[in-house]
Motif scaffolding. Structure first.
Motif, short mmCIF file in Angstrom:
data_model
loop_
_atom_site.label_atom_id
_atom_site.label_comp_id
_atom_site.label_asym_id
_atom_site.label_seq_id
_atom_site.Cartn_x
_atom_site.Cartn_y
_atom_site.Cartn_z
N LEU A 140 0.82 -1.21 0.00
CA LEU A 140 0.00 0.00 0.00
C LEU A 140 0.86 1.27 0.00
N ASP A 141 0.36 2.29 -0.66
CA ASP A 141 0.90 3.63 -0.53
C ASP A 141 0.10 4.30 0.59
N GLY A 147 -5.04 9.97 2.38
CA GLY A 147 -5.84 10.95 1.65
C GLY A 147 -7.23 10.43 1.33
N ARG A 148 -7.32 9.16 0.96
CA ARG A 148 -8.63 8.58 0.67
C ARG A 148 -9.55 8.64 1.89
N LEU A 149 -8.98 8.40 3.06
CA LEU A 149 -9.78 8.41 4.28
C LEU A 149 -10.32 9.80 4.59
N ALA A 150 -9.71 10.84 4.01
CA ALA A 150 -10.17 12.21 4.21
C ALA A 150 -10.82 12.77 2.94
N ASN A 151 -11.18 11.86 2.04
CA ASN A 151 -11.92 12.22 0.82
C ASN A 151 -11.13 13.15 -0.10
N PRO A 162 -2.68 5.95 -7.57
CA PRO A 162 -3.17 4.65 -7.11
C PRO A 162 -2.87 4.43 -5.64
N ILE A 163 -3.62 3.55 -5.04
CA ILE A 163 -3.43 3.25 -3.62
C ILE A 163 -2.27 2.28 -3.42
N TRP A 164 -1.72 1.78 -4.53
CA TRP A 164 -0.64 0.80 -4.46
C TRP A 164 0.72 1.44 -4.70
N LEU A 431 2.71 13.16 0.69
CA LEU A 431 2.21 12.90 -0.66
C LEU A 431 2.08 14.20 -1.45
N CYS A 432 1.57 15.24 -0.80
CA CYS A 432 1.44 16.54 -1.46
C CYS A 432 2.81 17.07 -1.88
#
Length: 606
Positions: A140-141, A147-151, A162-164, A431-432
């Protein structure tokens, strides 16, 4: 349809990697001129071979290689862009290759796309993330997951992440060139038009573009189904389908709220176009999604997200509409972004030369009860795309969420709250910073076009993920067709802003049989009751998943006790419940990872 092909370079590949890719995707269907495997899978394709260039098109609408053969006479890689503009639409991909590199074009919205990974300096590509993630042992990345968990996935550039780990994706309107020596380069093959045209010119253009988009999709279909929600986007599409004489089944999700007038408008349209109209309670759809759709890596190879529940609707829709004989289901995804008012429009409208624009903006502020200071800050925004990305890289996620001052921003602030840890924020900030250092730019130099294109990316991803779940029915939105997008984006900001009637361009391009009355409705559908009901049903599941220690908690991204506290609290607008539903899905998805890794471990990857 489920995506099933992969592309290999003209190089010797370690036998275990090649065997694994065959196991994951399928047999070799095309070879390089050297005899090595090139294209793997069971996808429908056409292929033509010139003296210097091989060209392949993959997709369900392909009948013969005659148009491709006649178009490839140039026999040069730089001629592929013209082919892409002619053929790459709906579910069609274009692949070209000369002696040293492969270039792949996908539809601009990425409603079908291509991903790639680098293993031992060898780049492998596929139209699904699953085989590439498997080759990387499903690592996983965590920045992307945070970020996905915070929409954050709903805004560019995070959707194309990607999440990978070690899996890469195309952005909106991009193609990728993969060299045999391991180098890759992606670039835009499509750019948005300038927003300079008026309604008089774009209205007729939209009508033609919609019909062209629909004709491409319904060709050779005996029966077609479509959403008919009562909203303007799906209603316009259904009238256009009726104009084409399509054998049509329409679908409506009914609300428990008796005051929801979507039902009235949907029934009226179904009667006027004489469709077979199927009504299913919205709550029943939500319950079937929870019961019948597994939150697993196999079902959701692109990972958990706020879009997962929408994509998951493909499963009950496939069951409900398959009985009608439909093998193609169309929806109105992206219509709100293309034809409605996005939040940055007042900023863009102010910078036009339209007469009485200041009067309109004052009225807009009063009608929407926007505080004067917020309005002035929004209209005076001067930040660049890079400025806002840099701010997020510093961990600045604290803008007031109730404030409208950020409505003209390039990037949406991620929804970090008490359930998210400092580690989650830090990972997303990193990530940003990675994105900033990569030199990523906005989707358009125009704020409003950038915002629209960001939303279109979301809808493209939803359609792509629906099709990954659906072996029997193809899902699509004709509003994601490049011809429709080109016309819609060419409308000037003044005509787009003044929404009278609602969605003026869509009204101007509507089929003749569709009454203008639909565009003057002032009521709006509401499904808040169903959100509250679903929340009540999963509260025990949330307690089970987070009460004894969650996978998300072990990763340091979520405070389990805060999740349970919020799940047991009251949310006036139901927004917190939506966050809980997304976290519950993400936790179940993560728990399936161990099973997926075990499955790969006992296979050819061992």
């Amino acid at each position: 349809m489920p995506m099933a092909f992969a592309i290999m370079p003209d190089r010797d590949i370690e036998p275990r990697i090649e065997a694994a890719l065959h196991d994951l995707v399928g047999a070799t269907v095309l070879t390089h001129r050297s005899g090595r495997p090139w294209v793997l899978g069971d996808e429908q394709f056409v292929h033509t071979r010139g003296r210097n260039v091989d060209v392949v098109m993959v997709g369900s609408q392909l009948k013969s290689d005659e148009p491709l053969s006649s178009a490839v006479k140039q026999d040069r890689m730089d001629g592929l862009a013209a082919l892409a503009h002619r053929f790459v639409e709906f579910d069609t991909l274009l692949i070209g290759r000369d002696g040293t590199k492969t270039r792949i074009y996908a539809p601009v919205s990425q409603r079908r796309s291509v991903f790639w990974t680098r293993i031992d300096e060898i780049v492998l590509a596929a139209d699904s993330q699953y085989p590439l993630a498997a080759l990387n042992q499903f690592e996983l990345d965590l920045g992307s997951l945070a970020g996905r968990l915070a929409n954050s996935e709903v805004t560019h550039p995070f959707l194309r992440r990607p999440i990978w780990r070690n899996v890469h994706a195309l952005g909106f309107g991009e193609e990728v060139t993969i060299h045999d020596d391991g180098r890759t380069a992606s670039s835009r093959w499509w750019m948005p038009p300038s927003p300079t045209e008026d309604l008089d010119s774009t209205g007729p253009g939209l009508k033609i573009a919609m019909l062209q988009a629909l004709m491409l999709r319904v060709a050779d279909q005996d029966r077609v189904s479509a959403d008919l929600s009562g909203g303007l986007d799906s209603t316009t599409l259904c009238f256009a389908l009726a104009e084409l004489g399509v054998d049509l089944t329409t679908f409506y999700m009914s609300s428990a709220n008796d005051l929801n007038n979507d039902s009235k408008w949907s029934d009226r349209a179904a009667t006027e176009i004489a469709s077979r109209h199927v009504r299913v309670p919205y709550l029943q759809m939500l319950e079937e999604i929870d019961e019948a759709v597994p939150a697993t890596v196999g079902a959701f190879p692109e990972g958990p997200s706020a879009m997962a529940k929408t994509a998951a609707s493909a499963i009950p829709l496939q069951r409900i509409l398959g009985a009608s004989g439909s093998r193609l289901h169309l929806n109105g995804h992206a219509g709100d972004a293309l034809f409605g008012q996005v939040s940055s429009l007042p900023w863009s409208f102010l910078r036009t030369n339209t007469r009485r624009r200041f009067r309109w903006l004052r009225k807009y502020r009063k009608v929407n009860r926007i505080p004067t200071l917020d309005m002035l800050r929004m209209l005076g925004a001067r930040s660049t795309f890079a400025d806002e990305l840099r701010s997020m890289a510093r961990g600045e996620f604290t803008k007031q969420r109730g404030s409208l001052a950020g409505y003209a921003d390039w990037l949406e602030i991620p929804n970090f709250g008490p359930m998210h840890t400092a580690t989650a924020r830090q990972r997303f900030s990193s990530l940003c910073l990675t994105e900033l250092e990569s030199g990523v730019t906005s989707l358009s130099p125009d704020r409003t076009q950038h915002q629209i294109l960001s939303y279109l990316s979301v809808h493209g991803a939803v359609v792509r993920r629906m099709n990954a779940l659906s072996p029997q029915i193809v899902f699509d939105s004709p509003f994601l067709d490049r011809r429709v997008i080109d016309v819609a984006l060419s409308l000037n900001h003044a005509d787009r802003t003044r929404q009278s009637p609602t969605k003026p361009l869509l009204a101007a391009g509507r089929p003749p049989a569709m009454s203008i009355e639909y565009f003057f409705r002032r009521d709006k559908g509401d499904y808040t009751a169903e959100v509250f009901s679903q929340h009540q049903q999963i509260r025990s599941s949330v307690k089970d998943l987070f009460g004894g220690g969650s996978f998300l908690g072990e990763l340091g991204l979520i405070e389990d006790h805060e999740v349970i506290r919020v799940a047991n609290s009251y949310s006036p607008d139901g927004a917190a419940y939506t966050d809980i539903l997304d976290l519950e899905f993400a936790e179940r998805w993560l728990r399936s990872l161990a099973d997926e890794k075990a499955k790969i471990a006992v296979g050819s990857m061992q």
